[in-house]
Design an enzyme around this catalytic site. Structure first.
Site, short mmCIF file in Angstrom:
data_model
loop_
_atom_site.label_atom_id
_atom_site.label_comp_id
_atom_site.label_asym_id
_atom_site.label_seq_id
_atom_site.Cartn_x
_atom_site.Cartn_y
_atom_site.Cartn_z
N HIS A 66 0.86 -1.19 0.00
CA HIS A 66 0.00 0.00 0.00
C HIS A 66 0.89 1.24 0.00
O HIS A 66 1.96 1.25 0.60
CB HIS A 66 -0.90 0.01 1.25
CG HIS A 66 -2.09 0.88 1.08
ND1 HIS A 66 -2.05 2.23 1.32
CD2 HIS A 66 -3.34 0.62 0.65
CE1 HIS A 66 -3.23 2.75 1.08
NE2 HIS A 66 -4.04 1.80 0.66
N ASP A 117 -7.90 -5.29 -0.73
CA ASP A 117 -8.30 -6.11 -1.89
C ASP A 117 -7.95 -7.58 -1.75
O ASP A 117 -8.34 -8.39 -2.60
CB ASP A 117 -7.63 -5.56 -3.16
CG ASP A 117 -8.17 -4.17 -3.49
OD1 ASP A 117 -7.37 -3.22 -3.57
OD2 ASP A 117 -9.40 -4.04 -3.61
C1 SDX Z 1 -5.87 0.18 -3.32
O1 SDX Z 1 -4.19 4.62 -2.02
C2 SDX Z 1 -5.17 3.97 -1.56
O2 SDX Z 1 -5.70 4.28 -0.49
C3 SDX Z 1 -5.67 2.83 -2.39
C4 SDX Z 1 -6.73 1.96 -1.76
C5 SDX Z 1 -8.01 2.72 -1.56
O3 SDX Z 1 -8.78 2.35 -0.66
O4 SDX Z 1 -8.29 3.63 -2.39
O5 SDX Z 1 -6.30 1.46 -0.52
C6 SDX Z 1 -7.07 0.77 -2.66
O6 SDX Z 1 -5.53 0.58 -4.39
C7 SDX Z 1 -5.09 -0.86 -2.55
C8 SDX Z 1 -3.84 -1.35 -3.35
C9 SDX Z 1 -4.32 -2.40 -4.35
N1 SDX Z 1 -3.22 -2.77 -5.26
C10 SDX Z 1 -2.62 -3.96 -5.17
O7 SDX Z 1 -2.87 -4.80 -4.32
C11 SDX Z 1 -1.60 -4.20 -6.27
C12 SDX Z 1 -0.33 -4.77 -5.68
N2 SDX Z 1 0.31 -3.75 -4.87
C13 SDX Z 1 1.37 -2.97 -5.48
O8 SDX Z 1 1.24 -2.67 -6.81
C14 SDX Z 1 1.90 -1.87 -4.57
O9 SDX Z 1 2.02 -2.39 -3.32
C15 SDX Z 1 1.16 -0.55 -4.50
C16 SDX Z 1 1.07 0.09 -5.83
C17 SDX Z 1 -0.20 -0.75 -3.94
C18 SDX Z 1 1.94 0.34 -3.56
O10 SDX Z 1 3.22 0.46 -4.06
P1 SDX Z 1 4.29 1.36 -3.26
O11 SDX Z 1 3.99 1.42 -1.81
O12 SDX Z 1 4.43 2.64 -3.98
O13 SDX Z 1 5.56 0.51 -3.32
P2 SDX Z 1 6.53 0.50 -4.52
O14 SDX Z 1 5.74 0.25 -5.78
O15 SDX Z 1 7.39 1.71 -4.45
O16 SDX Z 1 7.35 -0.79 -4.16
C19 SDX Z 1 8.28 -0.78 -3.07
C20 SDX Z 1 8.95 -2.15 -3.14
C21 SDX Z 1 9.39 -2.50 -4.57
O17 SDX Z 1 10.46 -3.41 -4.45
P3 SDX Z 1 12.00 -2.84 -4.58
O18 SDX Z 1 12.05 -2.01 -5.87
O19 SDX Z 1 12.21 -2.00 -3.34
O20 SDX Z 1 12.86 -4.07 -4.64
O21 SDX Z 1 7.99 -3.16 -2.77
C22 SDX Z 1 7.76 -4.01 -3.87
C23 SDX Z 1 8.21 -3.25 -5.12
O22 SDX Z 1 8.57 -4.15 -6.18
N3 SDX Z 1 6.32 -4.29 -3.90
C24 SDX Z 1 5.81 -5.48 -4.11
C25 SDX Z 1 4.43 -5.32 -4.01
N4 SDX Z 1 4.15 -4.04 -3.75
C26 SDX Z 1 5.33 -3.40 -3.70
N5 SDX Z 1 6.40 -6.69 -4.38
C27 SDX Z 1 5.55 -7.73 -4.55
N6 SDX Z 1 4.18 -7.65 -4.47
C28 SDX Z 1 3.60 -6.46 -4.20
N7 SDX Z 1 2.26 -6.39 -4.13
#
Ligand code: SDX
Length: 393
Positions: A271, A328
């Site tokens: 998140h 989710d």
């Molecule tokens: C919603 O904003 C809100 O409030 C949204 C929401 C709402 O109520 O409106 O809560 C609803 O959108 C919930 C999120 C739903 N999305 C997912 O479940 C999709 C999977 N999650 C990711 O895409 C991700 O976690 C995000 C986009 C939700 C958040 O990404 P961040 O916090 O910006 O983290 P990042 O993309 O900068 O990643 C940081 C690290 C990375 O690794 P490194 O580059 O440091 O090695 O964490 C890793 C990412 O690759 N990472 C994940 C991951 N999420 C982040 N690795 C594996 N699986 C994941 N789900």
């Protein structure tokens, strides 16, 4: 200045706006609507009550809730020509595309409620959206099933009306299952608002140009459809299905995630704000067990989801990155048990999020101090250079 000089374009503020609607503490895993903790609202309130709270700032009295409900009931039906427009969409149209197109079209059918300053018109567009979105969603589902639609029945509450229009048929009576209605009402509460997430910021940004409410909400629906945002609940089911089909076992899949193979992510995890367990996910997980058990559904994908969570909560890759289940991760399993097809999951998210979008848009229109700032950038392009005619390039 030579090459790509990074030019200083001033401050980059972290808060896009100020708001009095929803409070989140991402580190502590706290979520409150107008000061009320989400677990108390999920346990003791109703979606319509929470919609009233988000929009008007206070929990309604009995009389206020009855009046609010009766105003909504006056608008649950769609303009017959809008029904014809929905009927013209292809049967395999994604319901989120139908939803955003239909909400945009509301701005053409209801031109008597496009003002952003006239309080009566803002109220009218608010009521029309709260009342009609469930009807539009149900019609989109019926279209995909090739089934006839049912008119709303205002003797039912909003959620039961939606369930009847979605799963009922004209040929027979439809009894709404109280277990399903109560669980869906609670899920809508959990999705009702969430501060300045992607889709809410979209609604605010479109509204900041003084676009009317229907246009702003239609844009928010498009933003929500992305798989990293509202589309994640469907993506979780696809992920669980992939593992259940035996393409990868749980451990192989988790290694692919950690090795970032093909960009695969653990959908439903992580998140932008919560770096702790999403308080909504904890409630949804309990509801998933309760609803599947009460409905007599034994879904092996629930076991797979719990196994993935168990591994992730102990594995350094996820712990170091503070990746926890978000709202989710378990919702799709409940929606599937209720009988919704996967492509309707994000539509359910939109129905839940609608009062929050409306509340945030209205707050911005009413209080200029809460308007969203025009985003700035850090310029990383070319420094100034002189034009060269094509004959000299
Ligand atoms: C919603 O904003 C809100 O409030 C949204 C929401 C709402 O109520 O409106 O809560 C609803 O959108 C919930 C999120 C739903 N999305 C997912 O479940 C999709 C999977 N999650 C990711 O895409 C991700 O976690 C995000 C986009 C939700 C958040 O990404 P961040 O916090 O910006 O983290 P990042 O993309 O900068 O990643 C940081 C690290 C990375 O690794 P490194 O580059 O440091 O090695 O964490 C890793 C990412 O690759 N990472 C994940 C991951 N999420 C982040 N690795 C594996 N699986 C994941 N789900």
């Amino acid at each position: 200045e030579t090459g790509n000089t990074t030019l200083d374009v001033g401050f980059v503020n972290t808060a896009s706006c100020q708001s009095a609607i929803t409070y989140i503490d991402g580190d502590a895993g706290i979520l409150r609507y107008r000061g009320y903790p989400i677990d108390q609202l999920a346990k003791s309130s109703s979606f319509l009550e929470v919609s009233y709270l988000l929009i008007y700032g206070e929990l309604p009295t009995t009389a206020e809730l009855e009046e609010f409900t009766s105003r909504i009931h006056r608008h649950t039906m769609l303009h017959e020509d809008l029904k014809d427009l929905l009927a013209a969409f292809p049967r395999d149209a994604h319901p989120m595309s139908v939803l955003s197109a239909a909400v945009s079209a509301l701005g053409t059918f209801y031109q008597d409620s496009l003002s952003i300053t006239d309080k009566d018109q803002v109220e009218l567009s608010t009521m029309r959206l709260l009342a009609k979105l469930p009807t539009i969603a149900a019609y989109a589902h019926k279209k995909s099933q090739g089934q006839p639609t049912l008119y709303p029945d205002n003797r039912l509450d909003l959620v039961s009306n939606f369930l009847r229009m979605t799963f009922g048929v004209p040929a027979e009576d439809f009894e709404v299952d109280p277990i399903v209605a109560k669980a869906l009402d609670q899920l809508f509460i959990l999705h009702a608002d969430h501060e300045q997430n992607c889709s809410t910021s979209t609604v605010r940004l479109v509204g900041s140009g003084h676009a009317h409410l229907f246009a702003s909400i239609s844009a928010g629906i498009h933003a929500l459809s992305g798989p990293l945002h509202g589309g994640a609940n469907s993506a979780v089911l696809e992920m669980l299905g992939h593992i259940q089909a035996g393409d990868d076992d749980v451990d192989t899949f988790m290694n692919k995630v950690k090795n970032k193979e093909d960009g695969v992510k653990l959908m439903g995890f992580g998140h932008r704000v919560y770096k702790n367990y999403d308080p909504r996910a904890a409630i949804v997980k309990d509801t998933a067990h309760e609803v599947l058990q009460k409905l007599g559904v034994n879904d092996p994908q629930l076991e797979i989801a719990m196994r993935l969570e168990e591994i992730a909560l102990k594995d350094d890759y996820f712990v170091e990155r503070k990746l926890y289940p978000n709202v989710d991760f378990y919702t799709g399993l409940i929606y599937k048990a209720m009988g919704f097809p996967t492509e309707m999951f994000t539509v359910l998210f939109a129905i839940g999020r609608l009062p929050g979008w409306i509340a945030q848009w209205r707050e911005m229109m009413e209080d200029p101090a809460t308007k969203i700032g025009r985003p700035r950038q850090l310029y990383i392009g070319e420094a100034e250079r002189q034009f060269v005619g094509i004959d000299k390039r």
